[in-house]
Design an enzyme around this catalytic site. Sequence first.
Site, PDB file in Angstrom:
ATOM      1  N   GLY A  44      65.294  64.617  55.629  1.00 48.81           N
ATOM      2  CA  GLY A  44      64.213  65.434  56.167  1.00 48.81           C
ATOM      3  C   GLY A  44      63.649  66.444  55.186  1.00 48.81           C
ATOM      4  N   LYS A  45      63.729  66.123  53.915  1.00 52.74           N
ATOM      5  CA  LYS A  45      63.191  67.026  52.888  1.00 52.74           C
ATOM      6  C   LYS A  45      61.703  67.274  53.062  1.00 52.74           C
ATOM      7  CE  LYS A  45      63.669  65.185  48.993  1.00 52.74           C
ATOM      8  NZ  LYS A  45      64.100  63.942  49.517  1.00 52.74           N
ATOM      9  N   GLY A 476      61.314  42.652   5.733  1.00 53.40           N
ATOM     10  CA  GLY A 476      60.638  41.416   6.109  1.00 53.40           C
ATOM     11  C   GLY A 476      61.618  40.516   6.842  1.00 53.40           C
ATOM     12  N   SER A 478      63.995  37.318   7.920  1.00 54.17           N
ATOM     13  CA  SER A 478      64.974  36.511   7.210  1.00 54.17           C
ATOM     14  C   SER A 478      64.228  35.325   6.591  1.00 54.17           C
ATOM     15  CB  SER A 478      66.037  36.013   8.197  1.00 54.17           C
ATOM     16  OG  SER A 478      66.895  35.122   7.539  1.00 54.17           O
ATOM     17  N   LYS A 482      62.549  38.292   0.390  1.00 52.31           N
ATOM     18  CA  LYS A 482      62.904  39.642  -0.041  1.00 52.31           C
ATOM     19  C   LYS A 482      63.843  39.620  -1.247  1.00 52.31           C
ATOM     20  CE  LYS A 482      64.827  40.887   3.818  1.00 52.31           C
ATOM     21  NZ  LYS A 482      64.564  39.657   4.571  1.00 52.31           N
ATOM     22  N   SER A 550      65.825  45.067   8.013  1.00 50.02           N
ATOM     23  CA  SER A 550      65.468  46.381   8.598  1.00 50.02           C
ATOM     24  C   SER A 550      64.285  46.262   9.547  1.00 50.02           C
ATOM     25  CB  SER A 550      65.211  47.418   7.504  1.00 50.02           C
ATOM     26  OG  SER A 550      64.379  46.933   6.474  1.00 50.02           O
TER      27      SER A 550
END
Lengths: 637, 301
Positions: A44-45, A476, A478, A482, A550
């Site tokens: 009953g708020k 970048g 896999s 890189k 990353s």
Amino acid sequence: MSNTPDTPVYVTDALIAEDIDAYLAGHEKKSLLRFITCGSVDDGKSTLIGRLLYDSKMIFEDQLAALEADSKRVGTQGQEIDFALLVDGLAAEREQGITIDVAYRFFTTEKRKFIVADTPGHEQYTRNMVTGASTADLAVILIDARKGVLTQTRRHSFLAHLLGIRHIVLAVNKMDLVGYDKAVFDRITLAYRAFASEIGITNFTAIPISGFKGDNITALSDNTPWFKGPALIEHLENVEIGSAADEAKPFRMPVQWVNRPNLDFRGFSGQLATGKVRSGDAVRILPSGKTTTVSRIVTLDGDLEEAVAGQSVTLTLADEVDCSRGDVIATADNPPEAADQFEATLVWMADEAMIPGRAYWLKLATQTVSATVQAPKYEINVNTLDHLAAKTLELNGIGVTQLSTDKPIVFEPYADNHALGGFILIDKLTNATVAAGMLHFSLRRAQNVHWQATDIDRDMRADLKNQRPALLWFTGLSGSGKSTIANLVEKKLHRMNRHSFLLDGDNVRHGLNRDLGFTEADRIENIRRVGEVAKLMTDAGLIVITAFISPFRAERDMVRGMLPEGEFVEVFIDTPLAEAEKRDVKGLYKKARAGQLKNFTGIDSPYEAPETPEIRIDTTAMTPEEAADMIIDRLLG
Amino acid sequence: MTDTLTHLDRLEAESIHIMREVMADAAKPVMLYSVGKDSAVMLHLARKAFYPSPPPFPLLHVDTTWKFKAMYELRDRMATESGMDLIVYQNPEAKERGINPFDHGPLHTDMWKTEGLKQALDLHGFDVAFGGARRDEEKSRAKERIFSFRTSTHGWDPKKQRPELWNLYNARKAKGESIRVFPISNWTELDIWQYIARENIPIVPLYFAAPRPTVERDGLLLMVDDDRFPLLPGETPVERSVRFRTLGCYPLTGAVESEAKTLSEVIQEMLLTTTSERQGRIIDKDGGDASMEKKKQEGYF
């Protein structure tokens, strides 16, 4: 209306009509109390808040007419007025019949003004209740008299206490449905007292009410002759507001903005968090520790002699000391500390779980710094209050954890000072507010861990090598190329007599990072350590090359932030997924597609491409040789 | 029990704090200025927040060309007095098509105000806009954050709003996103009036009762503010002592009959009145109950 309450005792209609100036003079002096109501779905708020608004004449005739019509159409109270409809705002929740967010309501009595945060009782909405509680002086915990102390009651009480709310009201609602039985009220109060003392709530005020019928809301009800008061409103009008306590504390003002209209004026604008300040007071600027005195307290209405906690002012200082946004001006003889490692309680507020080791923005007062959070020491089950082992925190999870910031922040324990101990965490990518936190204490004093000054500095080391240090950070997919290109770059640098070091992902995992696995948290820690090692190497004057997938922008930015401006060179090896997968040098994509490799970047784990890399290599348009030449040109050119 | 600061002191300090926080993260803030009493209070608070500097942002009036004459007069005066730049924006398409409240109904508000606002913000690249909305105005406003996030198309998603704890506002945003900031969220209508009285803030004279030419139409008392007002057969403007509780486009804003000529009398009338503030406005009623919420999702302030 069959349920019209007794004439409210506190609405001074007569005075408004007879002597408006007298009424306004009185009204202007009223103080402000902020409180929250918390309860479960059917406690009953909304009805209680609707009742408070109704009884204090905050509802106008047109709203009342709409309310009556709505009550008949969608109300849950038959032909009677459903006060809950007054406060259930958003269309979606009206349909569902529940409140799903924090809503703020306003009403006034003869003595005070009130701002009520209406916070939901659902388990999944801990977030909202914590939000509402953060600014409240008082919490009204609603209990359905028919149900007694429930799990939710315990949760709401725990959260209210956690946020440092000093006044707790236990409103035992729906007394009309239990025949206004004193025994029911006493039994619930007793049960609550036992639980409350367990969590550290030593003091609360229990009131038997009916939000629906209006009992003990504005005046003591004839239906509960055994209850000696106070009525809810009377209590709300008389509890002490937190600001009085704040004024008694030592002076602290976080600087928001430096006010420089011209060369002759330099003021520091902010809102006093605690204490008082007068012109002539000796103050200290934190974290620098410089001392000076306050010259003037400047406002549009003229200079003030004194300012107190809660006021927004502009201070001018007697000396030309460094002071900018984020600094704290404090009383000179009792300043707060600065530190960079803390224990804190965190309330997680985002759908995406906490990632230990990831850097988030931490905002505390006017300071914003980068912070990393460790896995929780424990999570708190808000229902049982048990401490559980946890590796992370999910939405609505509450835990105690350690966090470290990238530079010292001025702070005080939350228990002593909400303004200097409460903070939020912000996701660096989405900018979402992901957590709220409360500092307990610093783990060590940052000011005691000095940087050891060495006679030979990084510039001298670099000069000796006749080069400018840099970190070439390859990122970048896999199989993007890189490692191949990074290797070529180092070979070329070597031929040019440049001192370099290629940090290889696999090699690092054999030693320094042997203890790390491949969970998201471990992958982040892997990057952090590589970043720290690379930083030491650039300090030594080297050109460092790293080749890690990353995939997350946040981690790459974390490393960027560790290095001096300009030394982090992001090299994006831009190979489309289809192309990398076609090459599949190590046969990993095949395995990932077959489901044998989990969390494989590009397949079932995202790759967040750099938005503005320093160098972008399109491997479909150039050979590795050409790419390496281009990188070296950009680096040395 | 004595408290050093009154509720008005606290509200003022909170609003000033909010305005100053915006300056930490905003690239190009602007203050929406509608010339009403809430705007008047906001402008006054901005002057206080940054004194002795002038507020470090311009005022933006999204004009419909249909405001009351007296509003245009005060607008120009206040811009001069505050030392702030005033940008007046009128949606060129609405202008060209001659969109007006008499012939175009809801399209008038949509094109001049909702579209006009979006266009003005985009045109100048404003990333933060201060608005004068209050939580006590309307049900869906009660849940609005103080910092309200809008997508790059100015949409409002109630599910994506950030939690606001203590007085810590997270104003970080991605490129293209913008924030509407409501520094007077926690003020009520009575607070506004009382603050205007306390601080002696200039407001449009239409808030005070005076004899004005009016016609009664669709249950509203409309003021015939200029000769663009098309009178229906049988309609003749009648001089009535009226005032306005809210101000907008004059053909859309209902007056109330009143004798309240001073601030105290206006406040007295407000406290004794039995209808809510926005009742004099037509805009809320289009589309039924959830009308304001719908408008917000479309980008209306």
